[in-house]
Scaffold this motif. Structure first.
Motif, PDB file in Angstrom:
ATOM      1  N   THR A  73      -4.057 -10.644 -19.388  1.00  0.00           N
ATOM      2  CA  THR A  73      -3.910 -10.231 -20.778  1.00  0.00           C
ATOM      3  C   THR A  73      -3.971 -11.455 -21.686  1.00  0.00           C
ATOM      4  O   THR A  73      -3.533 -12.551 -21.304  1.00  0.00           O
ATOM      5  N   LYS A  74      -4.514 -11.275 -22.873  1.00  0.00           N
ATOM      6  CA  LYS A  74      -4.643 -12.368 -23.835  1.00  0.00           C
ATOM      7  C   LYS A  74      -3.416 -12.489 -24.734  1.00  0.00           C
ATOM      8  O   LYS A  74      -3.031 -13.579 -25.151  1.00  0.00           O
ATOM      9  N   CYS A  75      -2.772 -11.353 -25.000  1.00  0.00           N
ATOM     10  CA  CYS A  75      -1.656 -11.338 -25.939  1.00  0.00           C
ATOM     11  C   CYS A  75      -0.331 -11.588 -25.217  1.00  0.00           C
ATOM     12  O   CYS A  75      -0.276 -11.714 -23.994  1.00  0.00           O
ATOM     13  N   ASN A  76       0.755 -11.629 -25.984  1.00  0.00           N
ATOM     14  CA  ASN A  76       2.099 -11.792 -25.431  1.00  0.00           C
ATOM     15  C   ASN A  76       2.574 -10.434 -24.921  1.00  0.00           C
ATOM     16  O   ASN A  76       3.263  -9.688 -25.615  1.00  0.00           O
ATOM     17  N   ALA A  77       2.221 -10.106 -23.695  1.00  0.00           N
ATOM     18  CA  ALA A  77       2.480  -8.775 -23.140  1.00  0.00           C
ATOM     19  C   ALA A  77       3.868  -8.688 -22.533  1.00  0.00           C
ATOM     20  O   ALA A  77       4.518  -9.696 -22.244  1.00  0.00           O
ATOM     21  N   ASN A  78       4.314  -7.462 -22.336  1.00  0.00           N
ATOM     22  CA  ASN A  78       5.576  -7.189 -21.654  1.00  0.00           C
ATOM     23  C   ASN A  78       5.348  -7.364 -20.156  1.00  0.00           C
ATOM     24  O   ASN A  78       4.681  -6.557 -19.516  1.00  0.00           O
ATOM     25  N   ALA A  79       5.904  -8.435 -19.594  1.00  0.00           N
ATOM     26  CA  ALA A  79       5.663  -8.743 -18.178  1.00  0.00           C
ATOM     27  C   ALA A  79       6.232  -7.671 -17.257  1.00  0.00           C
ATOM     28  O   ALA A  79       5.612  -7.309 -16.259  1.00  0.00           O
ATOM     29  N   ALA A  80       7.422  -7.139 -17.602  1.00  0.00           N
ATOM     30  CA  ALA A  80       8.029  -6.093 -16.762  1.00  0.00           C
ATOM     31  C   ALA A  80       7.142  -4.859 -16.723  1.00  0.00           C
ATOM     32  O   ALA A  80       6.981  -4.223 -15.674  1.00  0.00           O
ATOM     33  N   LEU A  81       6.548  -4.520 -17.872  1.00  0.00           N
ATOM     34  CA  LEU A  81       5.651  -3.363 -17.922  1.00  0.00           C
ATOM     35  C   LEU A  81       4.395  -3.626 -17.100  1.00  0.00           C
ATOM     36  O   LEU A  81       3.876  -2.720 -16.442  1.00  0.00           O
ATOM     37  N   ALA A  82       3.910  -4.860 -17.113  1.00  0.00           N
ATOM     38  CA  ALA A  82       2.721  -5.198 -16.329  1.00  0.00           C
ATOM     39  C   ALA A  82       2.989  -5.026 -14.836  1.00  0.00           C
ATOM     40  O   ALA A  82       2.153  -4.474 -14.105  1.00  0.00           O
ATOM     41  N   PHE A  83       4.155  -5.490 -14.377  1.00  0.00           N
ATOM     42  CA  PHE A  83       4.479  -5.346 -12.959  1.00  0.00           C
ATOM     43  C   PHE A  83       4.711  -3.884 -12.587  1.00  0.00           C
ATOM     44  O   PHE A  83       4.307  -3.433 -11.507  1.00  0.00           O
ATOM     45  N   LYS A  84       5.360  -3.144 -13.457  1.00  0.00           N
ATOM     46  CA  LYS A  84       5.558  -1.718 -13.209  1.00  0.00           C
ATOM     47  C   LYS A  84       4.217  -1.004 -13.107  1.00  0.00           C
ATOM     48  O   LYS A  84       4.014  -0.151 -12.233  1.00  0.00           O
ATOM     49  N   PHE A  85       3.286  -1.358 -13.975  1.00  0.00           N
ATOM     50  CA  PHE A  85       1.957  -0.758 -13.955  1.00  0.00           C
ATOM     51  C   PHE A  85       1.245  -1.069 -12.636  1.00  0.00           C
ATOM     52  O   PHE A  85       0.659  -0.178 -12.002  1.00  0.00           O
ATOM     53  N   MET A  86       1.290  -2.330 -12.186  1.00  0.00           N
ATOM     54  CA  MET A  86       0.589  -2.699 -10.956  1.00  0.00           C
ATOM     55  C   MET A  86       1.195  -2.013  -9.729  1.00  0.00           C
ATOM     56  O   MET A  86       0.465  -1.597  -8.819  1.00  0.00           O
ATOM     57  N   VAL A  87       2.511  -1.889  -9.699  1.00  0.00           N
ATOM     58  CA  VAL A  87       3.157  -1.184  -8.587  1.00  0.00           C
ATOM     59  C   VAL A  87       2.734   0.281  -8.565  1.00  0.00           C
ATOM     60  O   VAL A  87       2.435   0.846  -7.501  1.00  0.00           O
ATOM     61  N   GLN A  88       2.669   0.907  -9.732  1.00  0.00           N
ATOM     62  CA  GLN A  88       2.258   2.308  -9.790  1.00  0.00           C
ATOM     63  C   GLN A  88       0.790   2.483  -9.423  1.00  0.00           C
ATOM     64  O   GLN A  88       0.410   3.513  -8.851  1.00  0.00           O
ATOM     65  N   VAL A  89      -0.050   1.491  -9.731  1.00  0.00           N
ATOM     66  CA  VAL A  89      -1.453   1.560  -9.327  1.00  0.00           C
ATOM     67  C   VAL A  89      -1.557   1.541  -7.807  1.00  0.00           C
ATOM     68  O   VAL A  89      -2.323   2.320  -7.214  1.00  0.00           O
ATOM     69  N   THR A  90      -0.795   0.671  -7.147  1.00  0.00           N
ATOM     70  CA  THR A  90      -0.828   0.637  -5.678  1.00  0.00           C
ATOM     71  C   THR A  90      -0.323   1.957  -5.088  1.00  0.00           C
ATOM     72  O   THR A  90      -0.886   2.456  -4.112  1.00  0.00           O
ATOM     73  N   GLN A  91       0.705   2.527  -5.680  1.00  0.00           N
ATOM     74  CA  GLN A  91       1.214   3.805  -5.196  1.00  0.00           C
ATOM     75  C   GLN A  91       0.201   4.923  -5.417  1.00  0.00           C
ATOM     76  O   GLN A  91       0.062   5.823  -4.584  1.00  0.00           O
ATOM     77  N   LEU A  92      -0.513   4.860  -6.533  1.00  0.00           N
ATOM     78  CA  LEU A  92      -1.543   5.865  -6.824  1.00  0.00           C
ATOM     79  C   LEU A  92      -2.658   5.799  -5.794  1.00  0.00           C
ATOM     80  O   LEU A  92      -3.087   6.842  -5.259  1.00  0.00           O
ATOM     81  N   LEU A  93      -3.138   4.601  -5.497  1.00  0.00           N
ATOM     82  CA  LEU A  93      -4.218   4.472  -4.515  1.00  0.00           C
ATOM     83  C   LEU A  93      -3.755   4.873  -3.121  1.00  0.00           C
ATOM     84  O   LEU A  93      -4.515   5.467  -2.354  1.00  0.00           O
ATOM     85  N   LYS A  94      -2.495   4.583  -2.778  1.00  0.00           N
ATOM     86  CA  LYS A  94      -1.964   5.016  -1.489  1.00  0.00           C
ATOM     87  C   LYS A  94      -1.934   6.537  -1.388  1.00  0.00           C
ATOM     88  O   LYS A  94      -2.152   7.102  -0.319  1.00  0.00           O
ATOM     89  N   SER A  95      -1.638   7.191  -2.498  1.00  0.00           N
ATOM     90  CA  SER A  95      -1.579   8.655  -2.476  1.00  0.00           C
ATOM     91  C   SER A  95      -2.947   9.269  -2.227  1.00  0.00           C
ATOM     92  O   SER A  95      -3.042  10.398  -1.741  1.00  0.00           O
ATOM     93  N   TYR A  96      -4.020   8.520  -2.525  1.00  0.00           N
ATOM     94  CA  TYR A  96      -5.371   9.026  -2.293  1.00  0.00           C
ATOM     95  C   TYR A  96      -5.870   8.733  -0.878  1.00  0.00           C
ATOM     96  O   TYR A  96      -6.448   9.600  -0.235  1.00  0.00           O
ATOM     97  N   PHE A  97      -5.673   7.501  -0.382  1.00  0.00           N
ATOM     98  CA  PHE A  97      -6.177   7.202   0.952  1.00  0.00           C
ATOM     99  C   PHE A  97      -5.120   6.605   1.870  1.00  0.00           C
ATOM    100  O   PHE A  97      -5.424   5.797   2.754  1.00  0.00           O
ATOM    101  N   ASN A  98      -3.863   6.949   1.658  1.00  0.00           N
ATOM    102  CA  ASN A  98      -2.738   6.740   2.584  1.00  0.00           C
ATOM    103  C   ASN A  98      -2.318   5.290   2.804  1.00  0.00           C
ATOM    104  O   ASN A  98      -1.187   5.044   3.205  1.00  0.00           O
ATOM    105  N   LYS A  99      -3.183   4.354   2.548  1.00  0.00           N
ATOM    106  CA  LYS A  99      -2.808   2.948   2.704  1.00  0.00           C
ATOM    107  C   LYS A  99      -3.536   2.117   1.656  1.00  0.00           C
ATOM    108  O   LYS A  99      -4.535   2.548   1.076  1.00  0.00           O
ATOM    109  N   PHE A 100      -2.987   0.927   1.431  1.00  0.00           N
ATOM    110  CA  PHE A 100      -3.549   0.043   0.416  1.00  0.00           C
ATOM    111  C   PHE A 100      -3.810  -1.312   1.065  1.00  0.00           C
ATOM    112  O   PHE A 100      -2.897  -2.106   1.267  1.00  0.00           O
TER     113      PHE A 100
END
Length: 440
Positions: A73-100
Motif C-alpha cells: 500500500t502507498k498510503c498510511n494504512a491500518n496494519a491490523a486490517l491488512a493482516f486480518k484481510f490476508m488471513v481471511q484470504v488464506t482461509q477463503l482459498l482453503k475453503s475452495y481447495f482445502n489447502k493453501f
C-alpha cells in the motif's frame, strides 16, 4: 481513521518469486515483488518485522505454509486490517481447495484471479465470506447448493450481498430445526511444586451449528457475571463479575443489544460458525491439582511420587488424562506403580507417561516410580527438572465459570426448535493449552 487501500496483493513462494499477483492501483508494478525478494527474502530478514517500508511503499506480509502473502500500500494504512484481510484470504482459498500452498495455487490460477477481483475493489476490502462467494464463483471440485436453487444464481447472490443480513441467504428450509452450541475452553497453567499458581489464563470460544428454517432471530443469555474488560463492579445478585481480557464476536451479533442487556442477539449463518471468542486471566477454576515429589539419590537413582487431585464436582469426570513426568536422558529403566490407569517409560520423549481413561471428580490418584540411571562421567550438568505436563478433557465443565442461562429462537413461522448445549474444558498440545507443574 486509518483504512486499508491496497495497491496490490502478491502470492510468492519461499524464494520470493511471484506465483500470482493482482494490482488494484496504477502505482503498483511487478517490480515491487522484486524489492521484497532482494531486500527481505534473500537477506533472510523475514523474521524481523512483518511490516516494512521499501521504495516509498508499505509492505505487510504473512507466511502460510510455503507461501508468502504480501499486501502493498502507498498510503498510511491500518496494519491490523491488512493482516486480518490476508488471513481471511488464506482461509477463503482453503475453503475452495482445502489447502493453501504453492502447488494448490498453481493448479487454480483462474479461480484465484476471479476471487482476487471480488475481495478488493480499487484496493478496498469487499466480500470475504466463503458462503457468499461460493454462490457465484464455483469450480467442479467444490460442492455448491446452487443447483438446487429455484431462482437464478446472480439474483440470489445479489440479494445476499446487498440485503440486511448478508451472512445468511433467504429461503432455507429444514424438516427438523436444530441448534447446537458448544462452549470450548483451553486452560494454560504454570504451577510451582508447592501448589502455588505462577501463571494461569483461560481462552474459550462458542461454536454454533444451526439448521434453522427461514430467517430466525436468536437470543443467547450468558450468566450475569459476564462483563467486558473496561467495565467492573458486581452483578444484580451481588456476585463478582468475570473480567474478560478480550472478547470477539461474529459479524452477525448485535453489539448494541449486548452492551445494554448483556444478551447476545443475532441472526445466525446457516451451518457451523464461531459465535464468540474470549479470554480470562482471573478467577479461573483449575480442574486438577498436582503435587510432585522428586528425590534424587546420587547419580544412579531417582524416586518420583506424583499425586493428582480433581477439583471439579463429583458428578463429572475427565477423559483422556495423560500425565507426563520428565526423567533424565540417561534413564536405564523405570519401575512404576499407579492407583489407576496405565503408565510406562517413554525413552523417545524422556518421560514417564501415565494415562487415565476416566478420572472422576473430587478424586485423588497417585503414581510412584523408581527410576534407575546409567552412571556416566561425561554428563556433568545437573538435571534441569523440566515441568510435569498434563493433557485432559473435562466435559460439562468450564474453568471460567461461563454458563448459558437461556437460548431462545424466534421465527415468524413459529416452528419448534431442538436445542443442544455442551461445554468442555481441555488442555494439551493438541488443544492449544499448556498445563504445567514445576518439579523443583
Amino acid at each position: 481513521m486509518a483504512h486499508l487501500a491496497a495497491s496490490a496483493i502478491y502470492l510468492l513462494n519461499l524464494r520470493g518469486e511471484i506465483i500470482i499477483y493482482r494490482t488494484y492501483r496504477s502505482e503498483a508494478t511487478r517490480s515491487l515483488a522484486d524489492a521484497f525478494r532482494t531486500q527481505i527474502v534473500q537477506a533472510k530478514d523475514t523474521a524481523t518485522s512483518p511490516v516494512r517500508q521499501l521504495a516509498g511503499f508499505n509492505f505487510c506480509y504473512i507466511r502460510c505454509n510455503n507461501v508468502y502473502v504480501l499486501t502493498v500500500t502507498k498510503c498510511n494504512a491500518n496494519a491490523a486490517l491488512a493482516f486480518k484481510f490476508m488471513v481471511q484470504v488464506t482461509q477463503l482459498l482453503k475453503s475452495y481447495f482445502n489447502k493453501f500452498d504453492e502447488e494448490s495455487i498453481r493448479n487454480n490460477f483462474v479461480l484465484i484471479y476471479e476471487l482476487l477481483d471480488e475481495v478488493l475493489d480499487y484496493g478496498y476490502p469487499q466480500i470475504l465470506s466463503p458462503d457468499i462467494l461460493k454462490l457465484y464463483i464455483t469450480q467442479s471440485s467444490v460442492r455448491s447448493f446452487i443447483d438446487k436453487a429455484k431462482e437464478p444464481v446472480d439474483n440470489r447472490a445479489t440479494l445476499q450481498v446487498t440485503g440486511a443480513v448478508g451472512h445468511r441467504r433467504d429461503g432455507i428450509r429444514y424438516k427438523k430445526n436444530e441448534v447446537y452450541l458448544d462452549i470450548i475452553e483451553s486452560v494454560n497453567l504454570l504451577m510451582s511444586a508447592k501448589g502455588t499458581v505462577l501463571r494461569s489464563d483461560c481462552s474459550g470460544k462458542l461454536m454454533m451449528k444451526c439448521f434453522l428454517s427461514g430467517m430466525p432471530d436468536l437470543k443467547l443469555g450468558l450468566n450475569d457475571k459476564l462483563t467486558l474488560e473496561s467495565e467492573g463492579g458486581t452483578s444484580k445478585t451481588g456476585s463478582k463479575l468475570i473480567e474478560l481480557d478480550d472478547v470477539t464476536f461474529h459479524q452477525c451479533v448485535n453489539l448494541s443489544r449486548f452492551h445494554t442487556d448483556r444478551c447476545v442477539s443475532f441472526v445466525p449463518p446457516d451451518g457451523e460458525f464461531e459465535l464468540m471468542k474470549y479470554r480470562i486471566t482471573e478467577g479461573i477454576h483449575l480442574p486438577f491439582r498436582v503435587l510432585p515429589i522428586i528425590k534424587e539419590h546420587g547419580r544412579t537413582r531417582i524416586e518420583c511420587n506424583v499425586k493428582i487431585k480433581s477439583t471439579f464436582p463429583v458428578k463429572l469426570f475427565a477423559i483422556g488424562v495423560v500425565v507426563r513426568v520428565p526423567v533424565p536422558k540417561q534413564t536405564a529403566r523405570a519401575t512404576i506403580q499407579v492407583s489407576s490407569g496405565k503408565a510406562k517409560y517413554n525413552a523417545a520423549d524422556n518421560c514417564l507417561v501415565w494415562k487415565i481413561r476416566r478420572f472422576p471428580g473430587q478424586t485423588e490418584l497417585g503414581m510412584s516410580a523408581e527410576v534407575e540411571l546409567v552412571s556416566t562421567t561425561t554428563e556433568k550438568k545437573a538435571w534441569a527438572r523440566p515441568p510435569i505436563n498434563l493433557e485432559f478433557q473435562v466435559p460439562m465443565f468450564t474453568s471460567s465459570g461461563l454458563r448459558v442461562r437461556f437460548l431462545k429462537v424466534w421465527e415468524k413461522g413459529g416452528y419448534n426448535t431442538v436445542k443442544w448445549v455442551r461445554c468442555v474444558t481441555r488442555a494439551g498440545a493438541d488443544f492449544g493449552g499448556n498445563y504445567e507443574i514445576r518439579c523443583s
